[in-house]
Write a protein that holds these residues in place. Structure first.
Motif, mmCIF file in Angstrom:
data_model
loop_
_atom_site.group_PDB
_atom_site.id
_atom_site.type_symbol
_atom_site.label_atom_id
_atom_site.label_comp_id
_atom_site.label_asym_id
_atom_site.label_seq_id
_atom_site.Cartn_x
_atom_site.Cartn_y
_atom_site.Cartn_z
ATOM 1 N N MET A 229 -3.094 -6.556 13.000
ATOM 2 C CA MET A 229 -1.753 -5.281 12.787
ATOM 3 C C MET A 229 -1.707 -4.148 11.540
ATOM 4 N N ASP A 230 -2.417 -5.286 10.751
ATOM 5 C CA ASP A 230 -2.460 -5.196 9.321
ATOM 6 C C ASP A 230 -3.763 -4.227 8.471
ATOM 7 N N VAL A 231 -3.715 -2.868 8.808
ATOM 8 C CA VAL A 231 -5.208 -2.068 8.363
ATOM 9 C C VAL A 231 -5.326 -2.846 7.176
ATOM 10 N N ARG A 232 -4.700 -2.797 6.247
ATOM 11 C CA ARG A 232 -5.626 -4.064 4.631
ATOM 12 C C ARG A 232 -6.210 -4.520 5.442
ATOM 13 N N ALA A 233 -5.837 -5.458 5.497
ATOM 14 C CA ALA A 233 -6.955 -7.234 6.274
ATOM 15 C C ALA A 233 -7.709 -6.399 7.235
ATOM 16 N N VAL A 234 -7.599 -4.858 8.545
ATOM 17 C CA VAL A 234 -8.763 -4.869 8.563
ATOM 18 C C VAL A 234 -9.591 -4.074 7.281
ATOM 19 N N LYS A 235 -9.605 -3.249 6.846
ATOM 20 C CA LYS A 235 -9.757 -2.703 5.950
ATOM 21 C C LYS A 235 -11.093 -3.694 5.288
ATOM 22 N N ALA A 236 -10.634 -4.537 4.625
ATOM 23 C CA ALA A 236 -11.217 -5.623 4.193
ATOM 24 C C ALA A 236 -11.888 -6.759 4.845
ATOM 25 N N ALA A 237 -12.241 -6.707 5.711
ATOM 26 C CA ALA A 237 -12.593 -7.520 7.420
ATOM 27 C C ALA A 237 -14.291 -6.282 6.793
ATOM 28 N N GLY A 238 -13.173 -4.878 6.742
ATOM 29 C CA GLY A 238 -14.681 -4.775 7.665
ATOM 30 C C GLY A 238 -15.956 -4.384 6.348
ATOM 31 N N ASP A 239 -15.477 -4.037 5.271
ATOM 32 C CA ASP A 239 -15.938 -4.091 4.027
ATOM 33 C C ASP A 239 -16.461 -4.929 4.170
ATOM 34 N N LYS A 240 -16.804 -6.307 3.897
ATOM 35 C CA LYS A 240 -16.844 -7.867 4.497
ATOM 36 C C LYS A 240 -18.546 -7.254 5.056
ATOM 37 N N ALA A 241 -17.835 -7.364 6.445
ATOM 38 C CA ALA A 241 -19.410 -7.778 7.342
ATOM 39 C C ALA A 241 -20.189 -6.337 7.673
ATOM 40 N N ASP A 286 4.793 -4.269 13.739
ATOM 41 C CA ASP A 286 3.363 -3.132 14.355
ATOM 42 C C ASP A 286 2.979 -2.182 12.952
ATOM 43 N N PRO A 287 2.063 -2.019 13.058
ATOM 44 C CA PRO A 287 0.948 -1.376 12.549
ATOM 45 C C PRO A 287 1.377 -0.281 11.473
ATOM 46 N N ILE A 288 2.245 1.001 11.921
ATOM 47 C CA ILE A 288 2.813 1.721 11.458
ATOM 48 C C ILE A 288 3.538 1.154 10.679
ATOM 49 N N GLU A 289 4.982 0.606 11.037
ATOM 50 C CA GLU A 289 6.033 0.499 10.613
ATOM 51 C C GLU A 289 5.515 -0.457 8.749
ATOM 52 N N GLN A 290 4.512 -1.030 9.225
ATOM 53 C CA GLN A 290 4.188 -2.176 7.787
ATOM 54 C C GLN A 290 3.156 -1.161 6.743
ATOM 55 N N VAL A 291 2.610 -0.263 7.238
ATOM 56 C CA VAL A 291 2.556 1.022 6.211
ATOM 57 C C VAL A 291 3.614 1.592 5.709
ATOM 58 N N ARG A 292 4.801 2.213 6.454
ATOM 59 C CA ARG A 292 6.071 3.179 6.234
ATOM 60 C C ARG A 292 6.651 1.952 5.843
ATOM 61 N N ASN A 293 6.996 0.619 5.294
ATOM 62 C CA ASN A 293 8.187 0.262 5.148
ATOM 63 C C ASN A 293 7.069 0.362 3.276
ATOM 64 N N ARG A 294 6.008 -0.351 3.380
ATOM 65 C CA ARG A 294 4.719 -0.471 1.936
ATOM 66 C C ARG A 294 5.211 0.984 0.727
ATOM 67 N N LEU A 295 5.757 2.316 2.086
ATOM 68 C CA LEU A 295 5.705 3.449 1.314
ATOM 69 C C LEU A 295 7.403 3.472 0.680
ATOM 70 N N LEU A 296 8.116 3.091 1.935
ATOM 71 C CA LEU A 296 9.207 3.395 1.216
ATOM 72 C C LEU A 296 9.919 2.901 -0.543
ATOM 73 N N ALA A 297 9.156 0.794 0.305
ATOM 74 C CA ALA A 297 9.112 0.372 -0.923
ATOM 75 C C ALA A 297 8.587 1.057 -2.144
ATOM 76 N N ALA A 298 7.095 2.136 -2.126
ATOM 77 C CA ALA A 298 7.015 2.614 -3.987
ATOM 78 C C ALA A 298 7.035 3.846 -3.948
ATOM 79 N N ASP A 299 8.251 3.977 -3.467
ATOM 80 C CA ASP A 299 9.442 5.266 -3.733
ATOM 81 C C ASP A 299 9.284 6.798 -2.898
#
Length: 340
Positions: A229-241, A286-299
Protein backbone atom coordinates in the motif's frame (compact mmCIF):
# COMPACT_ATOMS: atom_id res chain seq x y z
CA UNK A 1 34.40 -31.34 7.38
CA UNK A 2 33.30 -28.75 4.84
CA UNK A 3 31.19 -25.85 6.02
CA UNK A 4 27.55 -26.04 4.95
CA UNK A 5 26.76 -24.22 1.74
CA UNK A 6 25.06 -20.90 2.32
CA UNK A 7 21.51 -20.71 0.99
CA UNK A 8 20.90 -17.96 -1.56
CA UNK A 9 17.41 -17.60 -0.15
CA UNK A 10 18.89 -16.95 3.29
CA UNK A 11 21.44 -14.58 1.78
CA UNK A 12 18.68 -12.37 0.38
CA UNK A 13 16.06 -12.91 3.08
CA UNK A 14 14.67 -9.86 4.85
CA UNK A 15 15.43 -9.54 8.56
CA UNK A 16 11.88 -8.85 9.79
CA UNK A 17 12.95 -5.43 11.11
CA UNK A 18 10.77 -2.98 9.26
CA UNK A 19 12.83 0.00 8.22
CA UNK A 20 11.03 3.03 6.81
CA UNK A 21 10.98 3.05 3.00
CA UNK A 22 13.35 5.41 1.18
CA UNK A 23 11.90 8.86 0.67
CA UNK A 24 10.74 9.93 -2.79
CA UNK A 25 11.70 13.17 -4.44
CA UNK A 26 8.85 15.56 -5.13
CA UNK A 27 8.93 14.59 -8.81
CA UNK A 28 8.67 10.90 -7.91
CA UNK A 29 5.76 11.58 -5.56
CA UNK A 30 3.93 13.56 -8.27
CA UNK A 31 4.55 10.88 -10.90
CA UNK A 32 3.31 8.15 -8.56
CA UNK A 33 0.26 10.20 -7.59
CA UNK A 34 -0.72 10.84 -11.20
CA UNK A 35 -0.23 7.23 -12.27
CA UNK A 36 -2.21 5.85 -9.31
CA UNK A 37 -4.97 8.42 -9.81
CA UNK A 38 -5.22 7.45 -13.48
CA UNK A 39 -5.76 3.81 -12.49
CA UNK A 40 -8.24 4.70 -9.72
CA UNK A 41 -10.35 7.03 -11.86
CA UNK A 42 -10.22 4.65 -14.84
CA UNK A 43 -11.45 1.75 -12.71
CA UNK A 44 -14.19 3.84 -11.15
CA UNK A 45 -15.38 4.80 -14.63
CA UNK A 46 -15.15 1.17 -15.80
CA UNK A 47 -17.35 0.19 -12.88
CA UNK A 48 -19.90 2.82 -13.92
CA UNK A 49 -19.91 1.65 -17.54
CA UNK A 50 -20.32 -1.94 -16.43
CA UNK A 51 -23.35 -0.94 -14.35
CA UNK A 52 -24.80 0.81 -17.42
CA UNK A 53 -24.37 -2.34 -19.50
CA UNK A 54 -21.71 -0.82 -21.77
CA UNK A 55 -19.17 -3.43 -20.59
CA UNK A 56 -20.17 -7.07 -20.72
CA UNK A 57 -18.66 -10.30 -19.48
CA UNK A 58 -16.21 -10.27 -16.60
CA UNK A 59 -14.69 -7.13 -15.12
CA UNK A 60 -12.22 -7.22 -12.20
CA UNK A 61 -11.28 -3.83 -10.76
CA UNK A 62 -7.90 -2.88 -9.28
CA UNK A 63 -9.12 -0.18 -6.88
CA UNK A 64 -6.95 -0.17 -3.75
CA UNK A 65 -3.98 -2.04 -5.23
CA UNK A 66 -2.59 0.80 -7.36
CA UNK A 67 0.70 1.21 -5.46
CA UNK A 68 1.84 -2.31 -6.40
CA UNK A 69 2.01 -1.93 -10.16
CA UNK A 70 2.98 1.77 -10.11
CA UNK A 71 5.86 1.16 -7.70
CA UNK A 72 7.10 -1.85 -9.66
CA UNK A 73 6.89 0.01 -12.95
CA UNK A 74 9.08 2.76 -11.49
CA UNK A 75 11.77 0.11 -10.95
CA UNK A 76 11.69 -1.26 -14.51
CA UNK A 77 13.43 -0.08 -17.67
CA UNK A 78 12.37 -0.07 -21.32
CA UNK A 79 12.51 -3.63 -22.61
CA UNK A 80 11.48 -5.32 -19.37
CA UNK A 81 8.29 -7.34 -19.74
CA UNK A 82 5.08 -7.50 -17.73
CA UNK A 83 2.44 -10.22 -17.63
CA UNK A 84 -0.48 -10.65 -15.25
CA UNK A 85 -3.85 -12.28 -14.62
CA UNK A 86 -7.35 -10.99 -15.24
CA UNK A 87 -7.26 -8.02 -12.80
CA UNK A 88 -5.20 -6.26 -15.39
CA UNK A 89 -6.39 -2.75 -16.31
CA UNK A 90 -4.05 -1.10 -13.79
CA UNK A 91 -1.05 -2.97 -15.14
CA UNK A 92 -1.84 -1.86 -18.68
CA UNK A 93 -2.12 1.79 -17.75
CA UNK A 94 1.04 1.67 -15.63
CA UNK A 95 2.93 0.16 -18.58
CA UNK A 96 1.98 3.17 -20.69
CA UNK A 97 -0.91 1.77 -22.69
CA UNK A 98 -3.41 4.38 -23.81
CA UNK A 99 -6.56 4.73 -21.71
CA UNK A 100 -8.73 5.01 -24.84
CA UNK A 101 -7.47 1.70 -26.22
CA UNK A 102 -7.94 -0.08 -22.90
CA UNK A 103 -11.45 1.27 -22.34
CA UNK A 104 -12.44 0.54 -25.94
CA UNK A 105 -11.39 -3.06 -25.46
CA UNK A 106 -13.60 -3.27 -22.37
CA UNK A 107 -16.58 -2.14 -24.43
CA UNK A 108 -15.73 -4.46 -27.34
CA UNK A 109 -14.86 -1.77 -29.90
CA UNK A 110 -12.47 -1.97 -32.82
CA UNK A 111 -10.18 0.70 -31.31
CA UNK A 112 -9.39 -1.63 -28.41
CA UNK A 113 -5.99 -3.21 -27.92
CA UNK A 114 -7.29 -6.60 -29.06
CA UNK A 115 -9.61 -4.98 -31.63
CA UNK A 116 -12.59 -5.56 -29.39
CA UNK A 117 -12.25 -9.34 -29.28
CA UNK A 118 -10.47 -9.87 -25.97
CA UNK A 119 -12.43 -7.79 -23.50
CA UNK A 120 -11.36 -7.05 -19.94
CA UNK A 121 -9.24 -10.14 -19.36
CA UNK A 122 -7.33 -10.48 -22.62
CA UNK A 123 -5.45 -7.59 -24.16
CA UNK A 124 -1.84 -7.06 -25.06
CA UNK A 125 0.67 -4.45 -26.23
CA UNK A 126 3.85 -5.53 -27.95
CA UNK A 127 4.98 -1.89 -28.04
CA UNK A 128 4.76 -1.53 -24.25
CA UNK A 129 6.00 -5.09 -23.57
CA UNK A 130 2.73 -5.99 -21.89
CA UNK A 131 2.12 -9.67 -22.56
CA UNK A 132 -1.44 -9.83 -21.43
CA UNK A 133 -3.98 -10.28 -18.82
CA UNK A 134 -4.88 -13.97 -18.69
CA UNK A 135 -8.16 -15.55 -17.66
CA UNK A 136 -6.75 -18.93 -16.62
CA UNK A 137 -5.70 -18.76 -12.97
CA UNK A 138 -1.91 -19.01 -12.70
CA UNK A 139 -1.32 -19.41 -16.46
CA UNK A 140 0.63 -16.16 -16.64
CA UNK A 141 3.26 -17.49 -14.23
CA UNK A 142 4.40 -20.15 -16.68
CA UNK A 143 4.26 -17.69 -19.56
CA UNK A 144 6.20 -15.07 -17.59
CA UNK A 145 8.83 -17.70 -16.85
CA UNK A 146 8.98 -18.38 -20.58
CA UNK A 147 9.59 -14.67 -21.24
CA UNK A 148 12.50 -14.81 -18.81
CA UNK A 149 13.84 -17.91 -20.58
CA UNK A 150 13.74 -16.03 -23.88
CA UNK A 151 15.72 -13.15 -22.35
CA UNK A 152 18.31 -15.57 -20.98
CA UNK A 153 18.51 -17.35 -24.34
CA UNK A 154 19.01 -14.08 -26.21
CA UNK A 155 21.69 -12.92 -23.79
CA UNK A 156 20.09 -9.57 -22.95
CA UNK A 157 19.62 -8.11 -19.45
CA UNK A 158 15.85 -7.66 -19.53
CA UNK A 159 13.69 -8.90 -16.66
CA UNK A 160 10.22 -10.43 -16.78
CA UNK A 161 7.73 -9.49 -14.06
CA UNK A 162 4.93 -12.01 -13.53
CA UNK A 163 2.06 -10.80 -11.33
CA UNK A 164 -0.40 -13.20 -9.71
CA UNK A 165 -2.68 -13.30 -6.70
CA UNK A 166 -2.74 -15.17 -3.41
CA UNK A 167 -5.27 -17.62 -4.88
CA UNK A 168 -3.15 -18.38 -7.93
CA UNK A 169 -0.18 -18.96 -5.63
CA UNK A 170 -1.64 -22.40 -4.83
CA UNK A 171 -1.62 -23.57 -8.46
CA UNK A 172 0.67 -26.45 -9.41
CA UNK A 173 2.03 -24.79 -12.52
CA UNK A 174 3.37 -21.99 -10.31
CA UNK A 175 5.72 -24.40 -8.56
CA UNK A 176 6.80 -26.05 -11.79
CA UNK A 177 7.72 -22.56 -12.96
CA UNK A 178 9.60 -21.81 -9.74
CA UNK A 179 11.65 -24.96 -10.14
CA UNK A 180 12.57 -24.25 -13.75
CA UNK A 181 13.35 -20.59 -13.07
CA UNK A 182 15.75 -21.35 -10.23
CA UNK A 183 17.32 -24.33 -11.98
CA UNK A 184 18.17 -22.20 -15.02
CA UNK A 185 18.66 -18.91 -13.09
CA UNK A 186 16.02 -17.12 -15.15
CA UNK A 187 15.56 -13.35 -14.73
CA UNK A 188 11.98 -13.24 -13.48
CA UNK A 189 10.40 -11.42 -10.55
CA UNK A 190 7.29 -13.17 -9.25
CA UNK A 191 5.00 -10.54 -7.71
CA UNK A 192 2.31 -12.11 -5.52
CA UNK A 193 -0.45 -9.55 -4.99
CA UNK A 194 -1.87 -10.74 -1.69
CA UNK A 195 -5.13 -8.84 -1.34
CA UNK A 196 -6.23 -11.21 1.47
CA UNK A 197 -9.06 -12.90 -0.43
CA UNK A 198 -8.81 -15.53 -3.15
CA UNK A 199 -12.09 -14.61 -4.84
CA UNK A 200 -14.24 -14.74 -1.71
CA UNK A 201 -12.09 -16.96 0.53
CA UNK A 202 -9.73 -15.53 3.13
CA UNK A 203 -6.10 -16.60 2.79
CA UNK A 204 -6.27 -18.07 6.28
CA UNK A 205 -8.89 -20.54 5.01
CA UNK A 206 -7.33 -21.30 1.61
CA UNK A 207 -3.57 -21.37 2.23
CA UNK A 208 -1.61 -23.54 4.65
CA UNK A 209 1.34 -21.14 4.41
CA UNK A 210 0.11 -17.54 4.48
CA UNK A 211 3.58 -15.99 4.27
CA UNK A 212 3.73 -16.05 0.48
CA UNK A 213 7.28 -14.72 0.43
CA UNK A 214 8.34 -18.19 1.59
CA UNK A 215 6.65 -20.03 -1.28
CA UNK A 216 9.95 -20.38 -3.13
CA UNK A 217 11.97 -21.61 -0.16
CA UNK A 218 12.06 -25.24 -1.26
CA UNK A 219 13.50 -24.07 -4.58
CA UNK A 220 16.04 -21.77 -2.93
CA UNK A 221 14.29 -18.67 -4.33
CA UNK A 222 14.60 -15.61 -2.07
CA UNK A 223 11.43 -13.84 -1.06
CA UNK A 224 10.35 -10.69 0.71
CA UNK A 225 7.14 -9.32 2.18
CA UNK A 226 6.39 -5.75 1.11
CA UNK A 227 3.90 -3.10 2.21
CA UNK A 228 1.99 -3.06 -1.06
CA UNK A 229 0.00 0.00 0.00
CA UNK A 230 3.12 2.23 0.10
CA UNK A 231 4.45 3.00 -3.37
CA UNK A 232 7.87 3.87 -1.94
CA UNK A 233 8.23 0.47 -0.30
CA UNK A 234 7.15 -1.25 -3.51
CA UNK A 235 9.71 0.61 -5.62
CA UNK A 236 12.51 -0.11 -3.13
CA UNK A 237 11.67 -3.82 -3.12
CA UNK A 238 11.35 -3.80 -6.90
CA UNK A 239 14.78 -2.19 -7.28
CA UNK A 240 16.31 -4.90 -5.11
CA UNK A 241 14.59 -7.81 -6.84
CA UNK A 242 15.30 -6.56 -10.35
CA UNK A 243 18.97 -5.94 -9.53
CA UNK A 244 19.15 -9.55 -8.27
CA UNK A 245 17.73 -10.81 -11.57
CA UNK A 246 19.89 -8.59 -13.78
CA UNK A 247 22.97 -9.85 -11.93
CA UNK A 248 22.18 -13.38 -13.13
CA UNK A 249 21.24 -14.73 -9.71
CA UNK A 250 17.91 -16.15 -10.84
CA UNK A 251 14.30 -15.47 -9.82
CA UNK A 252 12.99 -13.45 -6.88
CA UNK A 253 9.61 -13.44 -5.10
CA UNK A 254 7.91 -10.32 -3.78
CA UNK A 255 4.76 -10.70 -1.72
CA UNK A 256 2.86 -7.43 -1.95
CA UNK A 257 0.52 -7.12 1.01
CA UNK A 258 -2.30 -5.12 -0.48
CA UNK A 259 -6.10 -4.88 -0.48
CA UNK A 260 -8.89 -4.50 -3.02
CA UNK A 261 -11.78 -2.24 -2.07
CA UNK A 262 -14.29 -3.76 -4.48
CA UNK A 263 -15.45 -7.35 -4.80
CA UNK A 264 -13.51 -9.98 -6.70
CA UNK A 265 -15.40 -8.97 -9.85
CA UNK A 266 -18.29 -6.65 -10.59
CA UNK A 267 -20.72 -9.50 -9.84
CA UNK A 268 -19.30 -10.07 -6.33
CA UNK A 269 -21.19 -8.36 -3.45
CA UNK A 270 -18.22 -9.13 -1.13
CA UNK A 271 -20.36 -10.30 1.79
CA UNK A 272 -17.45 -12.33 3.15
CA UNK A 273 -15.97 -9.22 4.81
CA UNK A 274 -17.38 -6.30 6.77
CA UNK A 275 -17.80 -2.76 5.55
CA UNK A 276 -15.86 -1.67 8.62
CA UNK A 277 -12.85 -3.71 7.51
CA UNK A 278 -12.82 -2.05 4.08
CA UNK A 279 -13.28 1.44 5.50
CA UNK A 280 -10.45 0.95 7.99
CA UNK A 281 -8.02 0.06 5.22
CA UNK A 282 -9.23 3.02 3.16
CA UNK A 283 -8.75 5.37 6.10
CA UNK A 284 -5.44 4.05 7.38
CA UNK A 285 -3.59 2.75 4.34
CA UNK A 286 -4.97 4.13 1.09
CA UNK A 287 -1.99 4.33 -1.31
CA UNK A 288 -3.13 7.54 -3.00
CA UNK A 289 -3.96 9.37 0.21
CA UNK A 290 -0.51 8.51 1.59
CA UNK A 291 1.14 10.31 -1.32
CA UNK A 292 -1.30 13.24 -1.15
CA UNK A 293 -0.60 13.70 2.54
CA UNK A 294 3.17 13.69 1.99
CA UNK A 295 2.85 16.28 -0.77
CA UNK A 296 0.64 18.49 1.39
CA UNK A 297 3.18 18.22 4.20
CA UNK A 298 5.82 19.34 1.68
CA UNK A 299 3.88 22.58 1.11
CA UNK A 300 2.07 21.58 -2.06
CA UNK A 301 -1.36 23.20 -2.20
CA UNK A 302 -4.67 21.38 -2.19
CA UNK A 303 -5.54 23.35 -5.33
CA UNK A 304 -2.53 21.94 -7.21
CA UNK A 305 -3.48 18.39 -6.22
CA UNK A 306 -7.07 18.95 -7.34
CA UNK A 307 -5.74 20.17 -10.69
CA UNK A 308 -3.88 16.87 -11.18
CA UNK A 309 -7.05 14.93 -10.38
CA UNK A 310 -9.05 17.09 -12.79
CA UNK A 311 -6.51 16.43 -15.56
CA UNK A 312 -6.73 12.69 -14.95
CA UNK A 313 -10.53 12.76 -14.94
CA UNK A 314 -10.46 14.49 -18.36
CA UNK A 315 -8.31 11.68 -19.76
CA UNK A 316 -10.65 9.04 -18.35
CA UNK A 317 -13.81 10.81 -19.52
CA UNK A 318 -12.35 11.11 -23.02
CA UNK A 319 -11.51 7.41 -22.95
CA UNK A 320 -15.04 6.52 -21.86
CA UNK A 321 -16.55 8.72 -24.58
CA UNK A 322 -14.35 7.11 -27.23
CA UNK A 323 -15.15 3.62 -25.97
CA UNK A 324 -18.89 4.20 -26.22
CA UNK A 325 -18.88 5.77 -29.69
CA UNK A 326 -16.16 3.86 -31.52
CA UNK A 327 -17.43 1.33 -34.08
CA UNK A 328 -17.75 -2.34 -33.26
CA UNK A 329 -15.33 -4.76 -34.97
CA UNK A 330 -16.08 -5.75 -38.53
CA UNK A 331 -17.48 -9.24 -38.98
CA UNK A 332 -14.28 -10.18 -40.84
CA UNK A 333 -12.41 -9.93 -37.52
CA UNK A 334 -13.99 -13.26 -36.56
CA UNK A 335 -11.47 -14.94 -38.83
CA UNK A 336 -8.30 -13.09 -37.83
CA UNK A 337 -5.81 -14.07 -35.12
CA UNK A 338 -7.03 -17.66 -35.22
CA UNK A 339 -4.50 -20.51 -35.01
CA UNK A 340 -5.27 -23.38 -37.40
Amino acid sequence: MAAPKKSLAKEAEHDNVEAPPPEFTKDQELAALRDMLLIRRFEEKAGQLYGMGAIGGFCHLYIGQEAVVVGMQMALKKGDEVITGYRDHGHMLACGMDAKGVMAELTGRRGGYSRGKGGSMHMFSKEENFFGGHGIVGAQVSLGTGLAFANRYRGNDFVSVAYFGDGAANQGQVYESFNMAELWKLPVVYVIENNRYAMGTSVTRSSAQTDFSKRGASFNIPGEQVDGMDVRAVKAAGDKAIAWCRAGKGPYILEMQTYRYRGHSMSDPAKYRTREEVEKVRHDQDPIEQVRNRLLAADMSEQDLKAIDAEVREIVNAAADFAQHDAEPDVSELYTDVYR
